[in-house]
Design an enzyme around this catalytic site. Structure first.
Site, PDB file in Angstrom:
ATOM      1  N   HIS A 192      -7.474  -4.753  -7.092  1.00 55.53           N
ATOM      2  CA  HIS A 192      -7.240  -4.009  -5.844  1.00 55.53           C
ATOM      3  C   HIS A 192      -8.499  -3.999  -4.971  1.00 55.53           C
ATOM      4  O   HIS A 192      -9.258  -3.027  -4.978  1.00 55.53           O
ATOM      5  CB  HIS A 192      -6.824  -2.575  -6.180  1.00 55.53           C
ATOM      6  CG  HIS A 192      -6.189  -1.830  -5.033  1.00 55.53           C
ATOM      7  ND1 HIS A 192      -4.906  -2.060  -4.615  1.00 55.53           N
ATOM      8  CD2 HIS A 192      -6.680  -0.886  -4.205  1.00 55.53           C
ATOM      9  CE1 HIS A 192      -4.617  -1.267  -3.601  1.00 55.53           C
ATOM     10  NE2 HIS A 192      -5.690  -0.541  -3.326  1.00 55.53           N
ATOM     11  N   ARG A 196       0.793  -1.223   0.000  1.00 52.61           N
ATOM     12  CA  ARG A 196       0.000   0.000   0.000  1.00 52.61           C
ATOM     13  C   ARG A 196       0.831   1.282   0.000  1.00 52.61           C
ATOM     14  O   ARG A 196       0.661   2.132  -0.862  1.00 52.61           O
ATOM     15  CB  ARG A 196      -0.928   0.022   1.225  1.00 52.61           C
ATOM     16  CG  ARG A 196      -2.054  -0.983   1.168  1.00 52.61           C
ATOM     17  CD  ARG A 196      -3.180  -0.558   2.092  1.00 52.61           C
ATOM     18  NE  ARG A 196      -4.230  -1.543   2.162  1.00 52.61           N
ATOM     19  CZ  ARG A 196      -5.390  -1.355   2.767  1.00 52.61           C
ATOM     20  NH1 ARG A 196      -5.626  -0.195   3.370  1.00 52.61           N
ATOM     21  NH2 ARG A 196      -6.308  -2.287   2.797  1.00 52.61           N
ATOM     22  N   TYR A 244     -19.217  11.728 -11.443  1.00 49.25           N
ATOM     23  CA  TYR A 244     -19.324  12.971 -12.191  1.00 49.25           C
ATOM     24  C   TYR A 244     -18.090  13.258 -13.048  1.00 49.25           C
ATOM     25  O   TYR A 244     -18.157  14.046 -13.982  1.00 49.25           O
ATOM     26  CB  TYR A 244     -19.535  14.157 -11.244  1.00 49.25           C
ATOM     27  CG  TYR A 244     -20.805  14.073 -10.422  1.00 49.25           C
ATOM     28  CD1 TYR A 244     -22.044  13.991 -11.043  1.00 49.25           C
ATOM     29  CD2 TYR A 244     -20.760  14.077  -9.035  1.00 49.25           C
ATOM     30  CE1 TYR A 244     -23.206  13.911 -10.293  1.00 49.25           C
ATOM     31  CE2 TYR A 244     -21.913  13.996  -8.279  1.00 49.25           C
ATOM     32  CZ  TYR A 244     -23.144  13.908  -8.910  1.00 49.25           C
ATOM     33  OH  TYR A 244     -24.290  13.826  -8.176  1.00 49.25           O
TER      34      TYR A 244
END
Length: 827
Positions: A87, A41, A130
């Site tokens: 992931h 990570r 969006y």
């Protein structure tokens, strides 16, 4: 029965109880968690500079073929694909990583081309439903050749698919874009750098594996932050490049200019990761708590067209320079950046300096190019094998058809073809699958041509695989192409010290005597003065960073003029310039102050030269882009600025010099490689409202790239750099040539001059020119020195490849000022 079952349950449970030590269990579980965070990570791989989530995003977008020439798709679609395939850690973490790779204020070289609201340093982005995205052009270079067995693949989280352990990474992404992450027990925080400078350092390290840190810092003098600004103090940067840990201070770029009837501070660039709202909030807190006085209002006029613009209006009676210094000390207008270069190398976290970071990346590129060459050679050899079989079949096509027609089935036909024509099984199968339209004379010619091309390709790949030096050259050439394609000029100014020029001038205004000194302007826009005029008389020194493009003799309490590309002359007090140490020879202006901190220039306006403010002497000489020359009568007005030439539409000043005698040679160099020089006494002086006269005849589509004054007695030289007109400005190194000035005969004013450079293949223009005192010194856009060849070029000869794009060239300061210099000390 129920009761009996209840009595039996404790015995069953006791059989499955295992006594363990809680401390051991906590220790083991924590180590597993820490391992997962560190390796999966938080920390980037030193080879491609990417964390796992970033690598998976780019790999998935490459699989989805979201290339720059395709349309944008919803970000939610990409996030869902990454989460479902590679992931499984939640869509929030994936979208945050995708957004950061699209933010130009966070990444020096964005990898994602975002469409929509991707946020700002103060605001979060819109939801992923969006916004839209696709790969940016640099991301294509990061994933290029991934399908050619260039990197190792490993199973994904459910072992149903494979994912790359690292990307091929044609870009040194870790240094260029930096990284930040908090793991367990360790963290990383790496600063972004300029791609052109990093590539130059990589190429130097390829040819000089034993290069020292000082050698590499000539190419990478410091970080180059996406938001620009100024880095103050370079000692911490050197510590970080040496040990992997250090810190530096970042300052906003601010200038003082009129705001209505008062003066104000206008901030145009902020420190990295600092937003305008954070600055405004801190200023309001200080004003309300009475810790900061003199500020009447703060306005954020930032927009997409003009960029960052924070206007701080001041009250009457307060010194703007003193208030700016207070703002630097008490607000985020000055912030610190702690460098901690921790990255994964061979699966282990390591703290790396500059040279190890470059070595790890280059080692990865060597491996990628080697594996790619092996893969391509195998593909070419397989295809050559089939082509040779086809050629055999076409030569004896009638017999091949007879063998096939007389066979009972495809298997028998294949066996008979192998036996009769001594073909391999692959060749025989390919012949059986061949379409009849291939059995033409033209197809045979095509196959023979393809055969020769494949043989040549295999020879080239064999040479790369067998010669380590050739492989390194391939890597070096590919890096040069990356820098040419994606490189941009440096945005961040590097300053050696944190002293404020304005505050120091105020403190010293009573103590400084009006003694002779010199004022300097460097190629990166730094201004400074010497404490006195004596050191330059001795010569012998040489700056290790930047070049002095203009120098004038003045006094500590005097004033000088700054000539700009729009034909303005702006008055500037010498006492406002920081005094630099008195060193022999050309001074080093790393302790200077940026010109933007003292003067307000319009968009696109550039400072060209300094001049003295006097009504005596032969005056100034100006040359414009369209070939106009003008001599300006000495005239000093009671204004802060005034125009010294009337420019035609589309024209601008490209060179301005202060004449010493009025009998110097004026020199033009044009983009179509023409050089013209003539006596300054052949140009009639005009008043400041005059528009000048014809200087050089400029061909259609060409322009003047240099105008200056030359004294042939100073061992003058001509430096020309050729390149391609289709390349982005400042990205192509080009070919450089240095020629003695005496090679070029003088011609009359308003003529076309003589040829001064011959183009090589792929070149069609002069991108830079210089004529003046020698020996000449060159610098890149960042101020890093660029080595020039010896002054042995022919008048109409071609150049040799330059180390990196040249932005400025200048001769020795002492020679240009007409000082007496001992022989052999002027360089």
């Amino acid at each position: 029965m129920a009761r009996g079952k209840t009595q039996q349950e404790p015995e069953d449970f006791e059989e499955h109880i295992l006594d363990i030590d809680v401390g051991d269990e906590m220790r083991s579980s924590f180590l597993e968690y820490a391992y997962s965070v560190i390796y999966s990570r938080a920390l980037p791989d030193a080879r491609d500079g990417l964390k796992p989530v970033q690598r998976r995003i780019l790999y998935t977008m490459n699989d989805m073929r979201l290339f720059p020439d395709r349309g944008h798709v919803k970000s939610a679609r990409v996030v869902g694909e990454v989460m479902g395939r590679l992931h499984p850690h939640g869509d929030g973490a994936i979208y945050d990583a995708l957004v950061r790779m699209a933010q130009s204020f966070a990444m020096r070289l964005p990898m994602v081309d975002g469409h929509g609201n991707y946020g700002s340093p103060d605001d979060s982005p819109a939801a992923m439903r969006y916004t839209e995205c696709r790969m940016a052009a640099p991301a294509v270079a990061m994933t290029a050749s991934i399908d050619e067995d260039t990197v190792e693949f490993r199973p994904n989280y459910d072992s149903r698919e494979l994912e790359p352990a690292v990307l091929p990474a044609a870009i040194p992404n870790l240094l260029v874009n930096g990284a930040s992450g908090i793991a367990v027990g360790m963290a990383t925080n790496m600063a972004p750098h300029n791609l052109v400078e990093v590539v130059a350092a990589c190429r130097h390290l390829i040819t000089h594996p034993d290069a020292t840190l000082d050698d590499l810092m000539r190419y990478v003098p410091g970080p180059d932050l996406p938001t620009g600004g100024t880095i103050v103090g370079l000692d911490g940067i050197r510590d970080a490049y040496e040990s992997g840990r250090g810190s530096f201070k970042m300052r906003a770029t601010a200038r003082i200019e009129p705001v209505g009837r008062r003066k104000g501070i206008v901030v145009t660039e902020l420190p990295y990761n600092v937003g305008t709202e954070k600055v405004i909030e801190r200023i309001k807190q200080l004003v309300q708590s009475k810790k900061l006085q003199g500020i009447s209002d703060v306005k954020d006029l930032t927009d997409r067209e003009k960029g960052t613009r924070l206007v701080i209006e001041l009250k009457n009676g307060f010194v703007p320079e003193a208030l700016l210094e207070q703002l630097y000390r008490q607000t985020p207008l000055e912030d610190s950046f702690g460098i901690n270069n921790v990255a994964l190398v061979d699966g282990q976290p390591r703290t790396l300096g500059l040279k190890p970071l470059l070595e790890v990346f280059l080692g990865h590129r060597y491996d990628v190019v080697r594996r790619r060459s092996q893969y391509r050679r195998g593909k070419a050899a397989d295809r050559l094998h089939l082509v040779e079989g086809l050629l055999i079949a076409i030569l004896d096509i009638d017999e091949v058809i007879q063998v096939i027609r007389s066979s009972d089935n495809a298997g028998q036909a294949k066996e008979r073809l192998i036996g009769v024509f001594e073909l391999s099984e692959a060749q025989a199968e390919y012949i059986l699958d061949m379409a009849l339209r291939r059995l033409t004379k033209f197809s045979r010619i095509e196959l023979e041509k393809e055969q020769s091309e494949l043989q040549r390709t295999i020879e080239e790949l064999d040479a790369i695989l067998s010669d380590e030096q050739l492989l390194k050259k391939v890597v070096s050439d590919e890096l040069a192409e990356v820098a040419k394609t994606f490189g941009t000029p440096r945005r961040t100014v590097l300053l050696q010290s944190a002293g404020s020029a304005a505050i120091e001038a105020q403190k010293m205004s009573v103590e400084v005597a009006d003694e002779p000194c010199f004022a300097f302007l460097s190629s990166t826009g730094l201004l400074a003065r010497t404490a006195n005029a004596d050191p330059l008389h001795t010569g012998g020194g040489r700056a290790n960073h930047d070049v002095i493009v203009s120098a004038v003799a003045t006094t500590a309490r005097g004033e000088v003029g700054v000539l700009t590309s729009t034909g303005r002359l702006v008055r500037l007090g010498v006492l406002d310039l920081p005094a630099i140490p008195a060193t022999a020879g050309d001074p080093n202006l790393q302790g200077g102050v940026p010109l933007s901190a003292l003067l307000s220039l319009d968009a696109g306006e550039r400072a060209l030269a300094l001049c003295t403010l006097t009504t005596e002497g032969p005056g100034l000489a100006l040359g414009t882009r369209l070939g106009t020359v003008k001599r300006v009568n000495p005239e000093v007005l009671s204004k802060d600025e005034w125009e010294v030439i009337r420019l035609a539409d589309g024209d601008e000043v490209v060179g301005a010099v202060q004449l010493q005698t009025g009998r110097e040679e004026l020199c033009f160099i044009t983009s179509d490689a023409q050089l013209l020089h003539f006596g300054a006494d052949g140009v009639r002086p005009q008043g400041r409202t005059g528009g000048g006269v014809a200087g050089i005849r400029v061909a259609h589509g060409s322009r003047v790239v240099f105008f200056g004054v030359v004294d042939p007695q100073d061992g003058a030289v001509v430096v020309t750099v050729s390149g391609s007109s289709s390349a982005l400005p400042g990205t192509e190194a080009g070919s450089v040539k240095v020629t003695p000035f005496g090679e070029y005969p003088a011609k009359g004013r308003a003529t076309g001059g003589v040829r001064c450079h011959r183009y090589l293949k792929g070149e069609d223009t002069l991108v830079f020119g210089y004529a003046g005192a020698g020996p000449a010194r060159a610098a890149a856009n960042s101020g890093v020195p660029v080595e020039l060849p010896a002054a042995e070029g022919r008048r109409d000869g071609s150049g040799i490849p330059a180390g990196q794009p040249i932005d400025a060239v200048a001769g020795p300061v002492a020679v240009r000022l007409g000082l007496d210099v001992a022989p052999g000390t002027e360089s």
